[in-house]
Design a protein around this motif. Structure first.
Motif, PDB file in Angstrom:
ATOM      1  N   LEU A  22      26.808  38.911  35.231  1.00 60.72           N
ATOM      2  CA  LEU A  22      28.033  39.519  34.719  1.00 60.72           C
ATOM      3  C   LEU A  22      29.261  38.984  35.451  1.00 60.72           C
ATOM      4  N   THR A  32      32.135  36.803  33.575  1.00 63.93           N
ATOM      5  CA  THR A  32      33.506  37.310  33.585  1.00 63.93           C
ATOM      6  C   THR A  32      34.487  36.233  34.013  1.00 63.93           C
ATOM      7  N   CYS A  80      37.318  34.224  31.736  1.00 68.12           N
ATOM      8  CA  CYS A  80      38.722  34.159  32.150  1.00 68.12           C
ATOM      9  C   CYS A  80      39.323  32.795  31.839  1.00 68.12           C
ATOM     10  N   TRP A 115      37.642  44.816  35.458  1.00 66.39           N
ATOM     11  CA  TRP A 115      37.653  44.725  34.001  1.00 66.39           C
ATOM     12  C   TRP A 115      39.055  44.966  33.465  1.00 66.39           C
ATOM     13  N   LEU A 136      40.843  41.731  33.735  1.00 62.28           N
ATOM     14  CA  LEU A 136      40.438  40.804  32.676  1.00 62.28           C
ATOM     15  C   LEU A 136      41.108  41.148  31.356  1.00 62.28           C
ATOM     16  N   ILE A 155      41.037  38.625  39.390  1.00 60.15           N
ATOM     17  CA  ILE A 155      39.885  39.378  38.865  1.00 60.15           C
ATOM     18  C   ILE A 155      38.820  39.519  39.941  1.00 60.15           C
ATOM     19  N   LEU A 184      37.429  42.983  41.409  1.00 59.76           N
ATOM     20  CA  LEU A 184      36.011  43.354  41.402  1.00 59.76           C
ATOM     21  C   LEU A 184      35.513  43.729  42.791  1.00 59.76           C
TER      22      LEU A 184
END
Length: 261
Positions: free
Chosen positions: A80, A84, A88, A169, A172, A254, A258
């Motif tokens: 994941l 992600t 991007c 998220w 993103l 991002i 995270l």
């Protein structure tokens, strides 16, 4: 006699397996590397080579059995993360294809489309053209290497097994707005000229009604659009370079979100 334990085997497997999942997730969705025209064997081989290079540098990893529930959870988490970050950068090239859609409509080339294996749908010719120019520019500025370097830095921000924070998220989703903004900015010079041409043809139709605007409007719009493309595309390198730099910064933003930083 060599003493071998199962915990050592788990540590060796985990040291290669967990980074492989994160890297493979990026390669699956990243521009250039994740294109459908690239064979799956090449993607897997590239992921394995990058994993072998980076695994000695990422520090200790959790010694968890890969077939356990905890191991499957970590694997899904790493995939994941990689997907992600790959998404991007993929959004940048979606913005360039959106610019082609914006330009093709006033030019009268909205109907000129073909099946694109990369997207699995019909794509406008101008969208594919601008996307190819962006890909070549991405390779020319070593964007693929900077993208991989950004992924490798994430192993320092949040080690394998660290919890992910939901703020990533949101970051993103905020970055996804660039699909429309950057696409419109890239197509704006051509759109302004074509709208001016259409407005002039509309005025001409009201003043000289015996002139068939539909007969002369399409060739004029098409010719003007092609001339503007020949002028704008060579000058778009600075805009694309700044867009790529914004993409690298979005990857870092991002990743920090995270990690909860």
């Amino acid at each position: 006699m060599i003493d071998f334990q199962i915990d050592q085997l788990y540590a060796w497997i985990s040291g290669l397996l967990w980074p492989l999942f994160r890297i493979a997730g990026l390669v699956a969705l990243a521009p250039i590397l994740g294109e459908s025209s690239v064979p799956a064997r090449v993607k897997i081989g590239l992921s394995v080579v990058l994993t072998i290079v980076v695994s000695p540098l990422i520090g200790p990893v959790p010694a968890i059995a890969p077939a356990s529930y905890a191991g499957l959870l970590i694997a899904a988490q790493q995939v994941l993360i990689g997907m992600t970050l790959g998404l991007c950068m993929r959004l940048i090239f979606t913005a360039t294809m959106m610019a082609g859609e914006f330009v093709g409509l006033p030019m009268g080339l909205a109907f000129a489309s073909f099946f694109d294996p990369a997207t699995g749908a019909n794509t406008a010719v101008l969208s594919r053209l601008i996307n190819l120019v962006a890909m070549l520019m991405f390779l020319a500025v070593n964007g693929h290497l900077l993208m991989i370097d950004g992924l490798m830095r994430t192993f320092d921000l949040f080690p394998i097994g660290a919890p992910l924070h939901p703020e990533g998220w949101s970051a993103l989703l905020d970055w996804s707005a660039q699909i429309w903004i950057s696409g419109m900015l890239l197509a704006l010079p051509i759109i302004i000229v074509l709208l001016t041409i259409n407005l002039s043809l509309g005025i001409l139709n009201r003043t000289a009604q015996q002139l068939s605007v539909f007969a002369v409007g399409f060739p004029i719009s098409l010719t003007t659009g092609l001339i503007m493309l020949a002028i704008v595309i060579p000058q778009s390198s600075d805009f694309l370079t700044r867009l790529f730099e914004d993409g690298y910064q979005a990857m870092a933003r991002i990743a920090r979100s995270l990690a909860g930083l």
